[in-house]
Design an enzyme around this catalytic site. Structure first.
Site, PDB file in Angstrom:
ATOM      1  N   GLU A  42      10.301  -2.009 -10.909  1.00  0.00           N
ATOM      2  CA  GLU A  42       9.935  -1.256  -9.719  1.00  0.00           C
ATOM      3  C   GLU A  42      11.212  -0.861  -8.985  1.00  0.00           C
ATOM      4  OE1 GLU A  42       8.096  -3.312  -6.347  1.00  0.00           O
ATOM      5  OE2 GLU A  42       6.608  -1.707  -6.305  1.00  0.00           O
ATOM      6  N   SER A  45       7.126  -8.185  -2.169  1.00  0.00           N
ATOM      7  CA  SER A  45       7.544  -8.218  -3.570  1.00  0.00           C
ATOM      8  C   SER A  45       6.757  -9.275  -4.346  1.00  0.00           C
ATOM      9  CB  SER A  45       9.038  -8.521  -3.643  1.00  0.00           C
ATOM     10  OG  SER A  45       9.295  -9.788  -3.069  1.00  0.00           O
ATOM     11  N   THR A  46       6.618  -9.051  -5.634  1.00  0.00           N
ATOM     12  CA  THR A  46       5.941 -10.016  -6.497  1.00  0.00           C
ATOM     13  C   THR A  46       6.705 -11.339  -6.504  1.00  0.00           C
ATOM     14  OG1 THR A  46       4.935  -8.269  -7.809  1.00  0.00           O
ATOM     15  CG2 THR A  46       5.174 -10.398  -8.884  1.00  0.00           C
ATOM     16  N   VAL A  59       8.544 -12.839  -4.083  1.00  0.00           N
ATOM     17  CA  VAL A  59       8.246 -13.660  -2.901  1.00  0.00           C
ATOM     18  C   VAL A  59       6.761 -14.051  -2.909  1.00  0.00           C
ATOM     19  CG1 VAL A  59       8.204 -13.719  -0.370  1.00  0.00           C
ATOM     20  CG2 VAL A  59      10.139 -12.675  -1.550  1.00  0.00           C
ATOM     21  N   GLY A  60       5.897 -13.143  -3.346  1.00  0.00           N
ATOM     22  CA  GLY A  60       4.463 -13.433  -3.398  1.00  0.00           C
ATOM     23  C   GLY A  60       4.143 -14.645  -4.247  1.00  0.00           C
ATOM     24  N   GLU A 103      -0.712  -8.571  -1.761  1.00  0.00           N
ATOM     25  CA  GLU A 103      -0.542  -7.172  -2.200  1.00  0.00           C
ATOM     26  C   GLU A 103       0.918  -7.053  -2.608  1.00  0.00           C
ATOM     27  OE1 GLU A 103      -2.911  -5.111  -2.556  1.00  0.00           O
ATOM     28  OE2 GLU A 103      -4.493  -5.694  -1.155  1.00  0.00           O
ATOM     29  N   LYS A 118       3.949 -11.403  11.234  1.00  0.00           N
ATOM     30  CA  LYS A 118       5.397 -11.276  11.092  1.00  0.00           C
ATOM     31  C   LYS A 118       5.749  -9.943  10.451  1.00  0.00           C
ATOM     32  CE  LYS A 118       8.578 -12.073   8.050  1.00  0.00           C
ATOM     33  NZ  LYS A 118       9.650 -11.142   8.432  1.00  0.00           N
ATOM     34  N   CYS A 123       4.412   1.014  -2.941  1.00  0.00           N
ATOM     35  CA  CYS A 123       3.961   0.232  -4.098  1.00  0.00           C
ATOM     36  C   CYS A 123       3.043   1.055  -4.986  1.00  0.00           C
ATOM     37  CB  CYS A 123       3.286  -1.039  -3.620  1.00  0.00           C
ATOM     38  SG  CYS A 123       2.117  -0.713  -2.309  1.00  0.00           S
TER      39      CYS A 123
HETATM   40  P1  NAP Z   1       9.710  -8.910   0.398  1.00  0.00           P
HETATM   41  O1  NAP Z   1      11.136  -9.236   0.331  1.00  0.00           O
HETATM   42  O2  NAP Z   1       8.790  -9.632  -0.508  1.00  0.00           O
HETATM   43  O3  NAP Z   1       9.290  -9.108   1.931  1.00  0.00           O
HETATM   44  C1  NAP Z   1       8.007  -8.892   2.418  1.00  0.00           C
HETATM   45  C2  NAP Z   1       7.802  -9.710   3.668  1.00  0.00           C
HETATM   46  O4  NAP Z   1       7.846 -11.094   3.335  1.00  0.00           O
HETATM   47  C3  NAP Z   1       8.884  -9.506   4.725  1.00  0.00           C
HETATM   48  O5  NAP Z   1       8.292  -9.612   6.002  1.00  0.00           O
HETATM   49  C4  NAP Z   1       9.816 -10.669   4.464  1.00  0.00           C
HETATM   50  O6  NAP Z   1      10.603 -11.042   5.555  1.00  0.00           O
HETATM   51  C5  NAP Z   1       8.817 -11.754   4.124  1.00  0.00           C
HETATM   52  N1  NAP Z   1       9.408 -12.878   3.379  1.00  0.00           N
HETATM   53  C6  NAP Z   1      10.532 -12.899   2.630  1.00  0.00           C
HETATM   54  N2  NAP Z   1      10.740 -14.125   2.130  1.00  0.00           N
HETATM   55  C7  NAP Z   1       9.719 -14.908   2.569  1.00  0.00           C
HETATM   56  C8  NAP Z   1       9.384 -16.288   2.401  1.00  0.00           C
HETATM   57  N3  NAP Z   1      10.122 -17.105   1.655  1.00  0.00           N
HETATM   58  N4  NAP Z   1       8.268 -16.758   3.003  1.00  0.00           N
HETATM   59  C9  NAP Z   1       7.497 -15.930   3.736  1.00  0.00           C
HETATM   60  N5  NAP Z   1       7.770 -14.641   3.942  1.00  0.00           N
HETATM   61  C10 NAP Z   1       8.868 -14.121   3.365  1.00  0.00           C
HETATM   62  O7  NAP Z   1       9.417  -7.387   0.126  1.00  0.00           O
HETATM   63  P2  NAP Z   1      10.148  -6.163   0.759  1.00  0.00           P
HETATM   64  O8  NAP Z   1      11.473  -6.091   0.075  1.00  0.00           O
HETATM   65  O9  NAP Z   1      10.121  -6.205   2.218  1.00  0.00           O
HETATM   66  O10 NAP Z   1       9.149  -4.976   0.347  1.00  0.00           O
HETATM   67  C11 NAP Z   1       9.197  -4.323  -0.863  1.00  0.00           C
HETATM   68  C12 NAP Z   1       8.161  -4.873  -1.837  1.00  0.00           C
HETATM   69  O11 NAP Z   1       6.855  -4.920  -1.280  1.00  0.00           O
HETATM   70  C13 NAP Z   1       8.023  -4.034  -3.072  1.00  0.00           C
HETATM   71  O12 NAP Z   1       8.068  -4.829  -4.220  1.00  0.00           O
HETATM   72  C14 NAP Z   1       6.639  -3.385  -2.928  1.00  0.00           C
HETATM   73  O13 NAP Z   1       6.023  -2.979  -4.092  1.00  0.00           O
HETATM   74  C15 NAP Z   1       5.885  -4.398  -2.209  1.00  0.00           C
HETATM   75  N6  NAP Z   1       4.761  -3.788  -1.497  1.00  0.00           N
HETATM   76  C16 NAP Z   1       3.491  -3.942  -1.962  1.00  0.00           C
HETATM   77  C17 NAP Z   1       2.422  -3.347  -1.316  1.00  0.00           C
HETATM   78  C18 NAP Z   1       1.010  -3.523  -1.792  1.00  0.00           C
HETATM   79  O14 NAP Z   1       0.113  -3.219  -1.046  1.00  0.00           O
HETATM   80  N7  NAP Z   1       0.766  -3.979  -2.978  1.00  0.00           N
HETATM   81  C19 NAP Z   1       2.647  -2.607  -0.179  1.00  0.00           C
HETATM   82  C20 NAP Z   1       3.951  -2.458   0.271  1.00  0.00           C
HETATM   83  C21 NAP Z   1       4.996  -3.077  -0.396  1.00  0.00           C
HETATM   84  P3  NAP Z   1      12.100 -10.448   5.715  1.00  0.00           P
HETATM   85  O15 NAP Z   1      11.931  -9.152   6.351  1.00  0.00           O
HETATM   86  O16 NAP Z   1      12.826 -11.423   6.572  1.00  0.00           O
HETATM   87  O17 NAP Z   1      12.694 -10.367   4.340  1.00  0.00           O
END
Ligand code: NAP
Ligand code: MG
Length: 451
Positions: free
Chosen positions: A354, A208-209, A211-212, A229, A154, A263
């Site tokens: 962040e 994001s942490t 959602v993780g 991650e 996804k 990140c």
């Molecule tokens: P996010 O809101 O956590 O979304 C990440 C992914 O998860 C998206 O595909 C999102 O879908 C999906 N998602 C959202 N809610 C969900 C749920 N309840 N169940 C399953 N999947 C769900 O993060 P983001 O805003 O896209 O990205 C930014 C964050 O990612 C930052 O905090 C960044 O640090 C982190 N990040 C970490 C790394 C690493 O390797 N550590 C790398 C890149 C980014 P939608 O698109 O529909 O919201």
């Protein structure tokens, strides 16, 4: 069926619409992936390796097209987007190379022979964020496929175009139907189904942490395998004995690459007090020269932020903060925000949270112990850098900073040959490196009696 409007972040204009996968289609895709698993796991190692190399070749041939899609739909610079497509090719090739070498062990035991096997898990669900749509997808699907799993993926709702193209390329390269399926849509629908569906045996989540944590809780219901991650708040530690010119020249790239939507962005800049004035003098011209412009131009170093809402969130951290200096950004339409350096303090929101934008928070430190204390004053632990000419100090500080990926006199934190992941609330498990396929297998132990 609902669809998502895909915008060009550099202009705010609509590029296309992408249909969101409804729940019943997600279930159907998982069922196909489960069926495909039975034959995919049985493909001879040499043939599975050949198919993944063909997939890599198809990506290679499509790099200009993939890069153009990422420039237009995610605002990545053309230089970055080209590297990112190449990274997918490289990661596929790298893990294809391990398939024929994935051996178990023969362990001496009394009364017979004991051997171990790396059994694939089944269907793996990969959930990708919008900030690096191509590489993060590849770090999940390439080792998962190599280890004999099938994958449903996804992409983030706002950046599905390159993932959809990678799905087409996999089929063109000859991967059987159902082995790798891209399912665009919402996290709350498609992503959540990967967590709840019993036939998805592992979830790889980057995002994001917040959602993780919810995904980790959801996976616990089925003791589902999981790699996370998550976010980071990473320090760039500059000691007074460092090559200050080199450190200042590199600091903007370490923080502003991908407009800080990384990140691993070194958004905390810790500078030894005695060197602060000189360092800021060197940093200011480097920040002002950082080329934030139309991402399709060859010399762009940084493009826009991903959405208007995200730009407003980033701006919120800068409002009311003390700005040391800012670079330039295009005005007008598009979600632009200039490279920004703040005179910060421990305990402020810009220093602790962040921001995920082109914002550096500068804080002074007194000595090595103080630098380590400040760098570790966060629940995150993803990456970091330190600049010094003292080898002993480089080793001591690298060992003391609680983060998964440290760089000395460099900001490079991602190399596909080496493990990548976070300490503390930055993640769980590791991606990339030689051991990544093991994270997509179960170790099976078989004893054969010689009696
Ligand atoms: P996010 O809101 O956590 O979304 C990440 C992914 O998860 C998206 O595909 C999102 O879908 C999906 N998602 C959202 N809610 C969900 C749920 N309840 N169940 C399953 N999947 C769900 O993060 P983001 O805003 O896209 O990205 C930014 C964050 O990612 C930052 O905090 C960044 O640090 C982190 N990040 C970490 C790394 C690493 O390797 N550590 C790398 C890149 C980014 P939608 O698109 O529909 O919201
Ligand atoms: Mg989100």
């Amino acid at each position: 069926m609902s669809s998502t409007e895909i915008l060009n972040p550099a202009t705010g204009e609509t590029i296309t619409q992408v249909e969101q996968t409804p729940l019943e289609d997600v279930d159907a895709a998982i069922a196909r992936a489960k069926r495909a698993f039975e034959s995919w796991r049985a493909v001879d190692p040499a043939d599975r390796a050949r198919l993944l190399r063909r997939f890599a070749d198809a990506v290679e041939a499509d790099i200009p097209h993939l890069a153009d899609l990422e420039v237009r739909s995610a605002g990545h610079t053309i230089g970055n987007a080209t590297w990112e497509a190449g990274n997918v090719r490289d990661v596929l090739t790298y893990y294809a190379g391990g398939i024929e070498r994935q051996s178990g062990r023969q362990i001496p035991v009394p009364g017979g022979v004991n051997i171990t096997f790396h059994e694939p898990l089944g269907v793996v669900g990969v959930i990708v964020p919008w900030n690096f749509p191509m590489p993060i997808a590849g770090w999940g699907f390439a080792p998962a496929l190599a280890a004999g799993n099938t994958v449903v993926l996804k992409p983030a709702e706002v950046t599905p175009l390159t993932a959809l193209r990678l799905g087409e390329l996999a089929l063109e390269a000859g991967l059987p139907e159902g082995v790798f399926t891209v399912l665009p849509g919402k996290g709350s629908v498609v992503g959540d189904r990967f967590v709840t569906h019993p036939d998805v045996r592992k979830v790889v989540f980057t995002g994001s942490t917040e959602v993780g944590k919810r995904i980790m809780a959801g996976c616990s219901e089925q003791v589902k395998r999981l790699t996370l991650e998550l976010g980071g708040k990473n320090s760039n530690i500059v000691f007074g004995d460092a090559d200050l010119e080199a450190a200042a020249a590199a600091a903007p790239g370490g923080a502003f690459d991908n407009a800080g939507q990384d990140c691993c962005s070194r958004a905390r800049l810790l500078v030894e007090s005695s060197a602060m004035d000189r360092f800021l003098e060197l940093l200011e011209p480097a920040v002002k020269a950082f080329a934030c412009k139309d991402p399709s131009s060859a010399d762009a170093e940084m493009g826009p932020l991903i959405t208007a809402a995200h730009r407003d969130k980033v701006a919120g951290y800068v409002d009311g903060a003390s700005v040391l200096f800012q670079g330039a950004a295009p005005s007008g339409s598009g979600f632009w925000f200039p490279p920004t350096v703040l005179d910060s303090r421990e305990g402020t929101a810009d220093f602790d949270e962040e921001i995920f934008g082109p914002v550096i928070s500068v804080v002074p430190f007194e000595d090595e112990a103080d630098a380590i204390r400040i760098a570790n004053s966060t629940e995150y632990g993803l990456s970091g850098s330190l600049w010094t000419r003292d080898v002993g100090r480089a080793l001591r500080v690298s060992r003391a900073v609680e983060a998964g990926n440290l760089s000395v006199n460099s900001h490079a934190s991602v190399r596909y040959w080496t493990p990548f992941g976070g300490f503390k609330q930055s993640g769980y498990g590791r991606e990339l490196g030689p051991d990544a396929p093991d994270a997509f297998t179960e170790t099976k132990n078989v004893f054969i009696s010689s009696e």
